[in-house]
Design an enzyme around this catalytic site. Structure first.
Site, PDB file in Angstrom:
ATOM      1  N   SER A 128      -4.944   7.183  -8.084  1.00 17.59           N
ATOM      2  CA  SER A 128      -4.344   4.941  -8.500  1.00 17.59           C
ATOM      3  C   SER A 128      -4.717   4.794  -9.851  1.00 17.59           C
ATOM      4  O   SER A 128      -4.794   5.945 -11.324  1.00 17.59           O
ATOM      5  CB  SER A 128      -5.799   5.400  -8.236  1.00 17.59           C
ATOM      6  OG  SER A 128      -6.481   3.641  -9.058  1.00 17.59           O
ATOM      7  N   TYR A 156     -15.305   4.989  -9.108  1.00 19.38           N
ATOM      8  CA  TYR A 156     -14.455   4.765  -8.558  1.00 19.38           C
ATOM      9  C   TYR A 156     -13.761   6.124  -9.685  1.00 19.38           C
ATOM     10  O   TYR A 156     -12.937   6.332  -9.077  1.00 19.38           O
ATOM     11  CB  TYR A 156     -14.551   4.075  -8.560  1.00 19.38           C
ATOM     12  CG  TYR A 156     -12.268   3.613  -7.570  1.00 19.38           C
ATOM     13  CD1 TYR A 156     -12.567   4.425  -6.322  1.00 19.38           C
ATOM     14  CD2 TYR A 156     -11.363   3.653  -8.142  1.00 19.38           C
ATOM     15  CE1 TYR A 156     -10.977   4.344  -5.796  1.00 19.38           C
ATOM     16  CE2 TYR A 156     -10.395   3.801  -7.585  1.00 19.38           C
ATOM     17  CZ  TYR A 156      -9.937   3.503  -6.450  1.00 19.38           C
ATOM     18  OH  TYR A 156      -8.946   3.436  -6.096  1.00 19.38           O
ATOM     19  N   LYS A 160     -11.373   9.388  -8.947  1.00 20.24           N
ATOM     20  CA  LYS A 160      -9.688  10.009  -8.649  1.00 20.24           C
ATOM     21  C   LYS A 160      -9.207  10.880  -9.555  1.00 20.24           C
ATOM     22  O   LYS A 160      -8.665  11.878  -9.233  1.00 20.24           O
ATOM     23  CB  LYS A 160      -8.834   8.210  -8.493  1.00 20.24           C
ATOM     24  CG  LYS A 160      -9.713   7.202  -7.667  1.00 20.24           C
ATOM     25  CD  LYS A 160      -8.687   8.273  -5.973  1.00 20.24           C
ATOM     26  CE  LYS A 160      -9.267   6.848  -5.384  1.00 20.24           C
ATOM     27  NZ  LYS A 160      -9.135   8.018  -3.896  1.00 20.24           N
TER      28      LYS A 160
HETATM   29  P1  NAD Z   1      -8.897   1.463   3.348  1.00 15.72           P
HETATM   30  O1  NAD Z   1     -10.491   1.463   2.965  1.00 15.72           O
HETATM   31  O2  NAD Z   1      -8.837   0.226   3.610  1.00 15.72           O
HETATM   32  O3  NAD Z   1      -8.610   2.986   3.608  1.00 15.72           O
HETATM   33  C1  NAD Z   1      -9.449   4.145   3.412  1.00 15.72           C
HETATM   34  C2  NAD Z   1      -9.769   4.656   5.159  1.00 15.72           C
HETATM   35  O4  NAD Z   1     -11.116   5.475   4.464  1.00 15.72           O
HETATM   36  C3  NAD Z   1     -10.884   3.891   5.643  1.00 15.72           C
HETATM   37  O5  NAD Z   1     -10.303   3.540   6.854  1.00 15.72           O
HETATM   38  C4  NAD Z   1     -12.322   4.155   5.221  1.00 15.72           C
HETATM   39  O6  NAD Z   1     -12.794   3.971   7.404  1.00 15.72           O
HETATM   40  C5  NAD Z   1     -11.514   5.437   5.523  1.00 15.72           C
HETATM   41  N1  NAD Z   1     -12.859   6.487   5.159  1.00 15.72           N
HETATM   42  C6  NAD Z   1     -14.095   6.340   3.489  1.00 15.72           C
HETATM   43  N2  NAD Z   1     -14.510   7.389   3.201  1.00 15.72           N
HETATM   44  C7  NAD Z   1     -14.513   7.695   4.530  1.00 15.72           C
HETATM   45  C8  NAD Z   1     -14.468   9.394   4.635  1.00 15.72           C
HETATM   46  N3  NAD Z   1     -15.750  10.522   4.421  1.00 15.72           N
HETATM   47  N4  NAD Z   1     -14.169  10.548   5.743  1.00 15.72           N
HETATM   48  C9  NAD Z   1     -13.020   9.344   6.246  1.00 15.72           C
HETATM   49  N5  NAD Z   1     -12.653   8.879   6.854  1.00 15.72           N
HETATM   50  C10 NAD Z   1     -13.182   8.010   5.251  1.00 15.72           C
HETATM   51  O7  NAD Z   1      -8.612   1.662   1.318  1.00 15.72           O
HETATM   52  P2  NAD Z   1      -6.938   1.648   0.844  1.00 15.72           P
HETATM   53  O8  NAD Z   1      -6.665   0.718   0.122  1.00 15.72           O
HETATM   54  O9  NAD Z   1      -5.529   2.065   2.249  1.00 15.72           O
HETATM   55  O10 NAD Z   1      -6.614   3.366   0.229  1.00 15.72           O
HETATM   56  C11 NAD Z   1      -6.539   4.049   0.855  1.00 15.72           C
HETATM   57  C12 NAD Z   1      -6.126   5.440  -0.420  1.00 15.72           C
HETATM   58  O11 NAD Z   1      -5.601   5.095  -1.720  1.00 15.72           O
HETATM   59  C13 NAD Z   1      -8.003   4.995  -0.841  1.00 15.72           C
HETATM   60  O12 NAD Z   1      -8.267   6.529  -1.562  1.00 15.72           O
HETATM   61  C14 NAD Z   1      -7.691   4.468  -2.730  1.00 15.72           C
HETATM   62  O13 NAD Z   1      -8.805   5.090  -3.051  1.00 15.72           O
HETATM   63  C15 NAD Z   1      -6.314   4.280  -2.675  1.00 15.72           C
HETATM   64  N6  NAD Z   1      -6.158   3.358  -3.243  1.00 15.72           N
HETATM   65  C16 NAD Z   1      -6.225   1.979  -3.169  1.00 15.72           C
HETATM   66  C17 NAD Z   1      -5.052   1.090  -3.916  1.00 15.72           C
HETATM   67  C18 NAD Z   1      -5.927  -0.350  -3.461  1.00 15.72           C
HETATM   68  O14 NAD Z   1      -5.457  -1.410  -4.486  1.00 15.72           O
HETATM   69  N7  NAD Z   1      -5.530  -0.749  -1.719  1.00 15.72           N
HETATM   70  C19 NAD Z   1      -5.107   1.618  -4.863  1.00 15.72           C
HETATM   71  C20 NAD Z   1      -4.907   2.903  -5.667  1.00 15.72           C
HETATM   72  C21 NAD Z   1      -5.351   3.930  -4.763  1.00 15.72           C
HETATM   73  N1  UFG Z   2      -8.476 -10.801 -10.085  1.00  9.73           N
HETATM   74  C1  UFG Z   2      -8.968 -12.459 -10.332  1.00  9.73           C
HETATM   75  N2  UFG Z   2      -9.861 -13.161  -9.239  1.00  9.73           N
HETATM   76  C2  UFG Z   2     -10.209 -12.862  -8.039  1.00  9.73           C
HETATM   77  C3  UFG Z   2     -10.746 -11.605  -8.122  1.00  9.73           C
HETATM   78  C4  UFG Z   2      -9.246 -10.632  -8.917  1.00  9.73           C
HETATM   79  O1  UFG Z   2      -9.151 -13.278 -11.883  1.00  9.73           O
HETATM   80  O2  UFG Z   2     -10.780 -12.889  -7.272  1.00  9.73           O
HETATM   81  C5  UFG Z   2      -7.958 -10.411 -10.998  1.00  9.73           C
HETATM   82  C6  UFG Z   2      -8.483  -9.455 -12.639  1.00  9.73           C
HETATM   83  O3  UFG Z   2      -9.112  -9.356 -13.129  1.00  9.73           O
HETATM   84  C7  UFG Z   2      -7.389  -8.771 -11.776  1.00  9.73           C
HETATM   85  C8  UFG Z   2      -6.336  -9.153 -11.506  1.00  9.73           C
HETATM   86  O4  UFG Z   2      -6.676 -10.441 -10.626  1.00  9.73           O
HETATM   87  O5  UFG Z   2      -6.499  -9.533 -13.905  1.00  9.73           O
HETATM   88  C9  UFG Z   2      -6.379  -7.991 -10.492  1.00  9.73           C
HETATM   89  O6  UFG Z   2      -7.448  -7.759  -9.482  1.00  9.73           O
HETATM   90  P1  UFG Z   2      -7.493  -6.930  -8.741  1.00  9.73           P
HETATM   91  O7  UFG Z   2      -8.839  -6.147  -7.855  1.00  9.73           O
HETATM   92  O8  UFG Z   2      -6.671  -7.601  -7.458  1.00  9.73           O
HETATM   93  O9  UFG Z   2      -7.422  -5.058  -8.427  1.00  9.73           O
HETATM   94  P2  UFG Z   2      -7.585  -4.174 -10.333  1.00  9.73           P
HETATM   95  O10 UFG Z   2      -6.423  -4.158 -10.679  1.00  9.73           O
HETATM   96  O11 UFG Z   2      -8.173  -4.857 -10.892  1.00  9.73           O
HETATM   97  O12 UFG Z   2      -7.386  -2.901  -9.276  1.00  9.73           O
HETATM   98  C10 UFG Z   2      -6.550  -2.607  -7.793  1.00  9.73           C
HETATM   99  C11 UFG Z   2      -7.518  -1.940  -6.793  1.00  9.73           C
HETATM  100  C12 UFG Z   2      -8.237  -0.374  -8.156  1.00  9.73           C
HETATM  101  C13 UFG Z   2      -7.039   0.333  -8.498  1.00  9.73           C
HETATM  102  C14 UFG Z   2      -5.574  -0.303  -9.198  1.00  9.73           C
HETATM  103  C15 UFG Z   2      -4.441   0.470  -9.749  1.00  9.73           C
HETATM  104  O13 UFG Z   2      -8.756  -2.075  -7.125  1.00  9.73           O
HETATM  105  O14 UFG Z   2      -8.583   0.088  -6.746  1.00  9.73           O
HETATM  106  O15 UFG Z   2      -5.618  -1.688  -8.364  1.00  9.73           O
HETATM  107  O16 UFG Z   2      -3.717  -0.966 -10.336  1.00  9.73           O
HETATM  108  F1  UFG Z   2      -7.215   1.392  -9.247  1.00  9.73           F
END
Ligand code: NAD
Ligand code: UFG
Length: 354
Positions: A128, A156, A160
Protein backbone atom coordinates in the site's frame (compact mmCIF):
# COMPACT_ATOMS: atom_id res chain seq x y z
CA UNK A 1 1.95 -16.69 -20.03
CA UNK A 2 -0.82 -18.76 -18.48
CA UNK A 3 0.35 -22.33 -17.80
CA UNK A 4 -1.39 -25.54 -16.78
CA UNK A 5 -0.62 -24.73 -13.20
CA UNK A 6 -2.82 -22.79 -10.78
CA UNK A 7 -2.69 -19.29 -9.32
CA UNK A 8 -3.60 -19.15 -5.64
CA UNK A 9 -5.49 -15.96 -4.82
CA UNK A 10 -5.63 -15.35 -1.07
CA UNK A 11 -8.41 -12.90 -0.19
CA UNK A 12 -9.93 -13.59 -3.62
CA UNK A 13 -13.49 -13.02 -2.34
CA UNK A 14 -12.61 -9.45 -1.35
CA UNK A 15 -12.88 -6.22 -3.31
CA UNK A 16 -9.60 -6.13 -5.26
CA UNK A 17 -9.11 -9.91 -5.17
CA UNK A 18 -12.45 -10.68 -6.85
CA UNK A 19 -11.76 -8.19 -9.66
CA UNK A 20 -8.34 -9.76 -10.16
CA UNK A 21 -9.73 -13.31 -10.24
CA UNK A 22 -12.01 -12.16 -13.04
CA UNK A 23 -9.08 -10.75 -15.07
CA UNK A 24 -7.06 -13.92 -14.42
CA UNK A 25 -9.77 -16.17 -15.85
CA UNK A 26 -10.26 -13.84 -18.82
CA UNK A 27 -6.53 -14.06 -19.57
CA UNK A 28 -6.53 -17.88 -19.41
CA UNK A 29 -5.14 -18.42 -15.90
CA UNK A 30 -6.63 -20.96 -13.48
CA UNK A 31 -7.25 -19.30 -10.09
CA UNK A 32 -7.95 -21.03 -6.78
CA UNK A 33 -9.37 -18.80 -4.04
CA UNK A 34 -8.63 -19.05 -0.32
CA UNK A 35 -10.50 -16.61 1.93
CA UNK A 36 -11.80 -16.79 5.52
CA UNK A 37 -14.71 -14.48 4.52
CA UNK A 38 -14.11 -12.18 7.53
CA UNK A 39 -14.74 -9.17 5.28
CA UNK A 40 -16.36 -10.64 2.19
CA UNK A 41 -18.90 -12.99 0.74
CA UNK A 42 -18.52 -16.19 -1.26
CA UNK A 43 -21.16 -14.71 -3.55
CA UNK A 44 -18.43 -12.53 -5.11
CA UNK A 45 -16.54 -15.63 -6.24
CA UNK A 46 -19.73 -17.22 -7.52
CA UNK A 47 -20.50 -14.12 -9.57
CA UNK A 48 -16.99 -14.06 -11.05
CA UNK A 49 -17.63 -17.67 -12.09
CA UNK A 50 -20.93 -16.61 -13.64
CA UNK A 51 -19.31 -13.70 -15.54
CA UNK A 52 -16.58 -15.95 -16.93
CA UNK A 53 -18.67 -19.08 -17.37
CA UNK A 54 -16.30 -21.03 -15.16
CA UNK A 55 -16.21 -22.74 -11.78
CA UNK A 56 -13.60 -21.23 -9.51
CA UNK A 57 -12.31 -23.51 -6.75
CA UNK A 58 -13.00 -21.82 -3.39
CA UNK A 59 -11.76 -22.69 0.12
CA UNK A 60 -13.11 -20.98 3.21
CA UNK A 61 -9.80 -21.18 5.04
CA UNK A 62 -7.88 -18.83 7.29
CA UNK A 63 -4.28 -18.36 6.19
CA UNK A 64 -3.08 -19.15 9.69
CA UNK A 65 -4.68 -22.60 9.41
CA UNK A 66 -1.52 -24.46 8.39
CA UNK A 67 -3.22 -27.79 7.68
CA UNK A 68 -6.05 -26.16 5.74
CA UNK A 69 -3.62 -24.27 3.53
CA UNK A 70 -1.43 -27.33 3.06
CA UNK A 71 -4.44 -29.26 1.77
CA UNK A 72 -4.97 -26.63 -0.94
CA UNK A 73 -1.34 -26.81 -2.09
CA UNK A 74 -1.54 -30.61 -2.04
CA UNK A 75 -4.63 -30.69 -4.24
CA UNK A 76 -3.57 -28.01 -6.74
CA UNK A 77 -0.19 -27.53 -8.39
CA UNK A 78 0.36 -23.85 -7.63
CA UNK A 79 2.88 -21.76 -9.55
CA UNK A 80 1.99 -18.25 -8.37
CA UNK A 81 0.39 -16.70 -5.32
CA UNK A 82 -1.42 -13.36 -5.37
CA UNK A 83 -1.62 -12.41 -1.70
CA UNK A 84 -4.53 -10.05 -0.98
CA UNK A 85 -5.77 -11.58 2.27
CA UNK A 86 -5.45 -9.36 5.31
CA UNK A 87 -7.13 -6.80 7.51
CA UNK A 88 -7.05 -3.31 6.04
CA UNK A 89 -8.85 -0.66 8.08
CA UNK A 90 -6.36 1.96 9.26
CA UNK A 91 -8.50 3.23 12.18
CA UNK A 92 -9.45 -0.25 13.39
CA UNK A 93 -5.77 -1.25 13.37
CA UNK A 94 -5.03 1.34 16.07
CA UNK A 95 -7.67 -0.30 18.31
CA UNK A 96 -6.85 -3.99 17.74
CA UNK A 97 -3.21 -3.95 16.57
CA UNK A 98 -2.46 -7.52 17.68
CA UNK A 99 -5.25 -8.84 15.46
CA UNK A 100 -3.64 -6.96 12.56
CA UNK A 101 -0.16 -8.33 13.24
CA UNK A 102 -1.55 -11.82 13.69
CA UNK A 103 -3.73 -11.96 10.60
CA UNK A 104 -1.44 -10.02 8.27
CA UNK A 105 2.05 -10.97 9.40
CA UNK A 106 1.48 -14.47 10.84
CA UNK A 107 -0.82 -15.34 7.93
CA UNK A 108 1.89 -14.36 5.45
CA UNK A 109 4.53 -16.45 7.23
CA UNK A 110 2.35 -19.58 7.14
CA UNK A 111 1.73 -18.91 3.45
CA UNK A 112 5.43 -18.46 2.64
CA UNK A 113 6.43 -21.61 4.51
CA UNK A 114 3.79 -23.59 2.65
CA UNK A 115 5.00 -22.18 -0.68
CA UNK A 116 8.54 -23.18 0.22
CA UNK A 117 7.41 -26.72 1.04
CA UNK A 118 5.74 -27.05 -2.38
CA UNK A 119 8.43 -25.14 -4.34
CA UNK A 120 6.01 -22.43 -5.47
CA UNK A 121 8.17 -19.67 -6.96
CA UNK A 122 6.06 -16.56 -7.68
CA UNK A 123 4.61 -14.21 -5.07
CA UNK A 124 2.74 -10.97 -5.67
CA UNK A 125 1.98 -8.94 -2.55
CA UNK A 126 -0.77 -6.35 -2.01
CA UNK A 127 1.14 -3.57 -0.34
CA UNK A 128 0.00 0.00 0.00
CA UNK A 129 0.99 3.61 -0.51
CA UNK A 130 0.45 3.86 3.22
CA UNK A 131 4.01 2.47 3.71
CA UNK A 132 5.32 5.91 2.66
CA UNK A 133 3.49 7.83 5.37
CA UNK A 134 3.65 11.58 4.88
CA UNK A 135 5.94 11.94 1.83
CA UNK A 136 5.80 15.74 2.11
CA UNK A 137 8.22 15.46 5.05
CA UNK A 138 10.91 15.23 2.34
CA UNK A 139 11.58 17.62 -0.51
CA UNK A 140 10.64 16.57 -4.05
CA UNK A 141 8.89 13.34 -3.10
CA UNK A 142 5.51 14.20 -4.62
CA UNK A 143 4.67 12.37 -6.86
CA UNK A 144 6.04 9.53 -4.74
CA UNK A 145 8.73 7.32 -6.28
CA UNK A 146 9.44 3.81 -4.96
CA UNK A 147 12.74 5.15 -3.57
CA UNK A 148 10.89 7.45 -1.16
CA UNK A 149 11.84 6.46 2.41
CA UNK A 150 9.07 4.56 4.13
CA UNK A 151 7.43 5.64 7.39
CA UNK A 152 3.98 4.18 8.00
CA UNK A 153 1.85 5.87 10.63
CA UNK A 154 -0.53 3.10 11.73
CA UNK A 155 -0.34 -0.53 12.87
CA UNK A 156 -1.92 -1.48 9.53
CA UNK A 157 0.85 0.35 7.67
CA UNK A 158 3.48 -1.29 9.89
CA UNK A 159 2.17 -4.76 9.02
CA UNK A 160 2.48 -3.94 5.30
CA UNK A 161 6.06 -2.72 5.68
CA UNK A 162 7.06 -5.64 7.92
CA UNK A 163 5.69 -8.07 5.35
CA UNK A 164 7.68 -6.31 2.61
CA UNK A 165 10.81 -6.74 4.75
CA UNK A 166 10.06 -10.41 5.45
CA UNK A 167 9.64 -10.97 1.73
CA UNK A 168 12.95 -9.22 1.02
CA UNK A 169 14.74 -11.45 3.53
CA UNK A 170 13.01 -14.57 2.24
CA UNK A 171 13.94 -13.80 -1.38
CA UNK A 172 17.56 -13.10 -0.40
CA UNK A 173 17.76 -16.57 1.14
CA UNK A 174 15.89 -18.56 -1.51
CA UNK A 175 16.97 -18.56 -5.16
CA UNK A 176 13.63 -20.11 -6.12
CA UNK A 177 11.52 -17.23 -4.78
CA UNK A 178 10.44 -14.29 -6.97
CA UNK A 179 8.56 -11.46 -5.27
CA UNK A 180 6.62 -8.51 -6.70
CA UNK A 181 5.58 -5.87 -4.18
CA UNK A 182 2.66 -3.82 -5.51
CA UNK A 183 2.04 -0.61 -3.62
CA UNK A 184 -1.53 0.35 -4.40
CA UNK A 185 -2.72 3.91 -4.25
CA UNK A 186 -6.50 4.47 -3.84
CA UNK A 187 -8.58 1.83 -5.63
CA UNK A 188 -12.12 2.89 -6.54
CA UNK A 189 -15.01 1.84 -8.77
CA UNK A 190 -16.36 -1.55 -9.66
CA UNK A 191 -16.53 -3.95 -12.58
CA UNK A 192 -18.53 -2.35 -15.44
CA UNK A 193 -20.95 -5.30 -15.43
CA UNK A 194 -22.30 -4.08 -12.08
CA UNK A 195 -22.05 -7.67 -10.77
CA UNK A 196 -19.01 -7.27 -8.48
CA UNK A 197 -17.85 -4.33 -6.42
CA UNK A 198 -16.85 -3.18 -2.97
CA UNK A 199 -19.17 -4.26 -0.15
CA UNK A 200 -17.89 -2.67 3.05
CA UNK A 201 -19.19 -4.05 6.35
CA UNK A 202 -20.76 -1.42 8.62
CA UNK A 203 -19.99 2.25 8.11
CA UNK A 204 -17.59 2.67 5.18
CA UNK A 205 -14.19 4.12 6.08
CA UNK A 206 -13.26 5.02 2.53
CA UNK A 207 -14.47 8.05 0.64
CA UNK A 208 -16.12 6.60 -2.46
CA UNK A 209 -18.11 3.80 -0.77
CA UNK A 210 -19.40 6.42 1.70
CA UNK A 211 -20.34 8.81 -1.12
CA UNK A 212 -22.17 6.00 -2.93
CA UNK A 213 -24.14 5.09 0.20
CA UNK A 214 -25.17 8.74 0.63
CA UNK A 215 -26.22 8.88 -3.02
CA UNK A 216 -28.36 5.75 -2.71
CA UNK A 217 -29.99 7.00 0.52
CA UNK A 218 -28.33 4.63 3.01
CA UNK A 219 -26.58 7.57 4.74
CA UNK A 220 -27.62 11.20 5.18
CA UNK A 221 -24.55 13.21 4.32
CA UNK A 222 -20.84 13.02 3.67
CA UNK A 223 -18.44 14.45 6.21
CA UNK A 224 -15.36 16.04 4.66
CA UNK A 225 -12.45 15.49 7.03
CA UNK A 226 -10.78 18.90 6.93
CA UNK A 227 -10.46 21.68 4.35
CA UNK A 228 -7.37 23.32 5.80
CA UNK A 229 -4.70 21.24 4.05
CA UNK A 230 -2.15 22.69 1.66
CA UNK A 231 -3.95 21.90 -1.58
CA UNK A 232 -5.88 23.97 -4.11
CA UNK A 233 -9.20 23.62 -2.24
CA UNK A 234 -7.87 22.67 1.19
CA UNK A 235 -8.78 18.95 1.02
CA UNK A 236 -6.23 16.10 0.80
CA UNK A 237 -4.99 14.75 -2.51
CA UNK A 238 -5.11 11.06 -3.46
CA UNK A 239 -4.30 9.06 -6.57
CA UNK A 240 -7.58 7.29 -7.33
CA UNK A 241 -7.21 4.25 -9.57
CA UNK A 242 -9.99 2.19 -11.17
CA UNK A 243 -10.05 -1.27 -9.58
CA UNK A 244 -10.08 -2.96 -13.01
CA UNK A 245 -6.83 -1.19 -13.96
CA UNK A 246 -5.39 -2.22 -10.61
CA UNK A 247 -6.47 -5.84 -11.17
CA UNK A 248 -4.70 -5.86 -14.53
CA UNK A 249 -1.52 -4.63 -12.84
CA UNK A 250 -1.30 -8.06 -11.16
CA UNK A 251 -1.20 -9.82 -14.50
CA UNK A 252 1.59 -7.47 -15.59
CA UNK A 253 3.51 -8.30 -12.40
CA UNK A 254 3.06 -12.03 -12.98
CA UNK A 255 4.38 -11.68 -16.52
CA UNK A 256 7.39 -9.83 -15.13
CA UNK A 257 8.10 -12.58 -12.59
CA UNK A 258 7.88 -15.15 -15.38
CA UNK A 259 10.56 -13.27 -17.31
CA UNK A 260 13.14 -12.92 -14.51
CA UNK A 261 15.39 -15.27 -12.57
CA UNK A 262 17.18 -14.85 -9.28
CA UNK A 263 20.91 -14.12 -9.32
CA UNK A 264 23.96 -14.98 -7.21
CA UNK A 265 22.06 -17.58 -5.23
CA UNK A 266 19.33 -15.11 -4.35
CA UNK A 267 15.74 -14.87 -5.50
CA UNK A 268 14.11 -11.81 -7.07
CA UNK A 269 12.47 -8.89 -5.24
CA UNK A 270 11.16 -5.58 -6.56
CA UNK A 271 8.56 -2.93 -5.62
CA UNK A 272 6.21 -1.09 -7.96
CA UNK A 273 3.70 1.68 -7.32
CA UNK A 274 0.32 1.08 -8.91
CA UNK A 275 -1.35 4.44 -9.40
CA UNK A 276 -2.32 6.79 -12.21
CA UNK A 277 0.27 9.48 -11.46
CA UNK A 278 -2.50 12.07 -11.04
CA UNK A 279 -3.85 13.45 -7.78
CA UNK A 280 -7.40 14.60 -7.02
CA UNK A 281 -8.73 16.42 -3.99
CA UNK A 282 -11.75 15.21 -2.02
CA UNK A 283 -13.94 17.95 -3.51
CA UNK A 284 -12.81 17.06 -7.03
CA UNK A 285 -13.76 13.42 -6.53
CA UNK A 286 -17.13 14.28 -5.02
CA UNK A 287 -17.87 16.62 -7.94
CA UNK A 288 -16.80 13.94 -10.44
CA UNK A 289 -19.21 11.52 -8.79
CA UNK A 290 -22.02 14.10 -8.89
CA UNK A 291 -21.34 14.76 -12.57
CA UNK A 292 -21.21 11.07 -13.50
CA UNK A 293 -24.42 10.20 -11.66
CA UNK A 294 -26.47 13.40 -11.65
CA UNK A 295 -26.94 12.99 -7.88
CA UNK A 296 -26.10 15.86 -5.53
CA UNK A 297 -24.19 14.77 -2.40
CA UNK A 298 -25.14 16.61 0.81
CA UNK A 299 -21.97 17.30 2.76
CA UNK A 300 -20.47 19.11 5.72
CA UNK A 301 -16.87 19.96 6.45
CA UNK A 302 -15.72 18.65 9.84
CA UNK A 303 -12.29 18.40 11.50
CA UNK A 304 -9.31 16.48 10.19
CA UNK A 305 -9.25 12.69 10.54
CA UNK A 306 -6.35 11.47 12.67
CA UNK A 307 -3.53 9.96 10.62
CA UNK A 308 -4.54 11.49 7.25
CA UNK A 309 -1.71 12.88 5.15
CA UNK A 310 -2.01 15.73 2.66
CA UNK A 311 -0.84 14.04 -0.52
CA UNK A 312 -0.47 10.45 -1.76
CA UNK A 313 0.12 10.69 -5.49
CA UNK A 314 2.13 7.98 -7.25
CA UNK A 315 5.08 8.37 -9.51
CA UNK A 316 3.98 5.57 -11.78
CA UNK A 317 6.94 5.46 -14.19
CA UNK A 318 8.56 2.29 -12.85
CA UNK A 319 5.45 0.18 -13.42
CA UNK A 320 5.04 1.76 -16.84
CA UNK A 321 8.65 1.09 -17.91
CA UNK A 322 9.22 -2.30 -16.30
CA UNK A 323 5.77 -3.91 -16.21
CA UNK A 324 4.52 -2.24 -19.41
CA UNK A 325 1.38 -1.42 -17.51
CA UNK A 326 -0.48 1.83 -17.18
CA UNK A 327 -3.99 2.84 -16.27
CA UNK A 328 -6.56 3.15 -19.03
CA UNK A 329 -9.71 4.11 -17.17
CA UNK A 330 -10.67 7.49 -15.72
CA UNK A 331 -12.21 8.70 -12.49
CA UNK A 332 -15.41 9.29 -14.48
CA UNK A 333 -15.40 5.61 -15.56
CA UNK A 334 -14.89 4.58 -11.93
CA UNK A 335 -17.77 6.79 -10.69
CA UNK A 336 -20.08 5.48 -13.41
CA UNK A 337 -19.18 1.85 -12.63
CA UNK A 338 -19.48 2.40 -8.88
CA UNK A 339 -22.93 3.87 -9.43
CA UNK A 340 -24.08 0.90 -11.51
CA UNK A 341 -22.83 -1.51 -8.85
CA UNK A 342 -24.47 0.53 -6.05
CA UNK A 343 -27.85 1.03 -7.68
CA UNK A 344 -28.07 -2.61 -8.79
CA UNK A 345 -26.80 -3.93 -5.43
CA UNK A 346 -27.79 -1.23 -2.89
CA UNK A 347 -27.09 -3.64 0.00
CA UNK A 348 -24.01 -5.20 -1.53
CA UNK A 349 -23.95 -8.97 -1.81
CA UNK A 350 -26.41 -9.50 1.05
CA UNK A 351 -30.02 -8.45 1.38
CA UNK A 352 -31.32 -5.44 3.29
CA UNK A 353 -30.87 -6.10 7.04
CA UNK A 354 -34.11 -6.63 9.03
P1 NAD B 1 -10.97 -6.81 1.34
O1 NAD B 1 -11.18 -6.77 2.82
O2 NAD B 1 -12.14 -6.63 0.47
O3 NAD B 1 -10.22 -8.17 0.94
C1 NAD B 1 -9.37 -8.86 1.81
C2 NAD B 1 -9.87 -10.30 1.90
O4 NAD B 1 -9.02 -11.05 2.75
C3 NAD B 1 -11.28 -10.40 2.47
O5 NAD B 1 -12.07 -11.14 1.57
C4 NAD B 1 -11.10 -11.10 3.81
O6 NAD B 1 -12.21 -11.90 4.12
C5 NAD B 1 -9.82 -11.89 3.56
N1 NAD B 1 -9.01 -12.18 4.76
C6 NAD B 1 -8.62 -11.29 5.73
N2 NAD B 1 -7.84 -11.91 6.63
C7 NAD B 1 -7.72 -13.21 6.23
C8 NAD B 1 -7.03 -14.35 6.74
N3 NAD B 1 -6.30 -14.30 7.87
N4 NAD B 1 -7.13 -15.52 6.07
C9 NAD B 1 -7.87 -15.62 4.94
N5 NAD B 1 -8.54 -14.57 4.41
C10 NAD B 1 -8.47 -13.39 5.04
O7 NAD B 1 -9.84 -5.72 1.00
P2 NAD B 1 -9.33 -5.18 -0.40
O8 NAD B 1 -9.67 -3.75 -0.48
O9 NAD B 1 -9.74 -6.08 -1.50
O10 NAD B 1 -7.77 -5.28 -0.15
C11 NAD B 1 -7.00 -6.38 -0.61
C12 NAD B 1 -5.56 -6.18 -0.18
O11 NAD B 1 -5.07 -4.94 -0.73
C13 NAD B 1 -5.36 -6.07 1.33
O12 NAD B 1 -4.16 -6.75 1.66
C14 NAD B 1 -5.20 -4.57 1.57
O13 NAD B 1 -4.40 -4.31 2.69
C15 NAD B 1 -4.51 -4.14 0.28
N6 NAD B 1 -4.75 -2.71 -0.03
C16 NAD B 1 -6.03 -2.25 -0.15
C17 NAD B 1 -6.26 -0.90 -0.42
C18 NAD B 1 -7.66 -0.34 -0.51
O14 NAD B 1 -7.82 0.89 -0.43
N7 NAD B 1 -8.69 -1.16 -0.71
C19 NAD B 1 -5.17 -0.03 -0.61
C20 NAD B 1 -3.88 -0.53 -0.49
C21 NAD B 1 -3.68 -1.90 -0.21
N1 UFG C 1 -12.53 11.27 3.45
C1 UFG C 1 -13.50 12.16 3.84
N2 UFG C 1 -14.69 11.66 4.32
C2 UFG C 1 -14.92 10.32 4.44
C3 UFG C 1 -13.90 9.41 4.03
C4 UFG C 1 -12.71 9.93 3.55
O1 UFG C 1 -13.33 13.37 3.76
O2 UFG C 1 -16.01 9.93 4.89
C5 UFG C 1 -11.26 11.80 2.91
C6 UFG C 1 -10.07 11.42 3.74
O3 UFG C 1 -9.88 12.38 4.75
C7 UFG C 1 -8.95 11.41 2.69
C8 UFG C 1 -9.66 10.98 1.41
O4 UFG C 1 -11.05 11.21 1.64
O5 UFG C 1 -8.49 12.71 2.51
C9 UFG C 1 -9.43 9.52 1.08
O6 UFG C 1 -9.74 8.74 2.21
P1 UFG C 1 -9.92 7.16 2.16
O7 UFG C 1 -10.28 6.71 3.53
O8 UFG C 1 -10.83 6.80 1.05
O9 UFG C 1 -8.47 6.65 1.73
P2 UFG C 1 -7.05 6.82 2.42
O10 UFG C 1 -6.18 7.54 1.46
O11 UFG C 1 -7.16 7.34 3.79
O12 UFG C 1 -6.56 5.29 2.54
C10 UFG C 1 -6.76 4.34 1.48
C11 UFG C 1 -6.86 2.94 2.11
C12 UFG C 1 -5.54 2.57 2.75
C13 UFG C 1 -4.45 2.69 1.70
C14 UFG C 1 -4.42 4.07 1.09
C15 UFG C 1 -3.41 4.09 -0.03
O13 UFG C 1 -7.90 2.91 3.09
O14 UFG C 1 -5.61 1.21 3.17
O15 UFG C 1 -5.70 4.40 0.56
O16 UFG C 1 -3.31 5.35 -0.61
F1 UFG C 1 -3.26 2.41 2.26
Amino acid sequence: MPSDKYVLVTGGAGYIGSHTVLELVKAGYKPVVVDNLCNSSEEAVRRVGELTDSKIPFFKTDLRDKEGLDAVFKEYSIESVLHFAGLKAVGESTKIPLEYYDSNVSGTIVLLKTMQKYNTPNFVFSSSATVYGDATRFENMIPIPEECPTGPTSPYGHTKLIIEEILGDAAAADSNLKVAILRYFNPIGAHPSGRIGEDPQGIPNNLLPFVAQVAVGRRQKLQIFGNDYESKDGTPIRDYIHVVDLAKGHLAAMAKLDSVTGQDGQGYFREWNLGTGNGSTVFEIVHAFEKATGVKIPLEVVGRRKGDVVNLTAKADRAHNELHWQTQLTIEDACRDLWKWTTENPWGYGGKPE
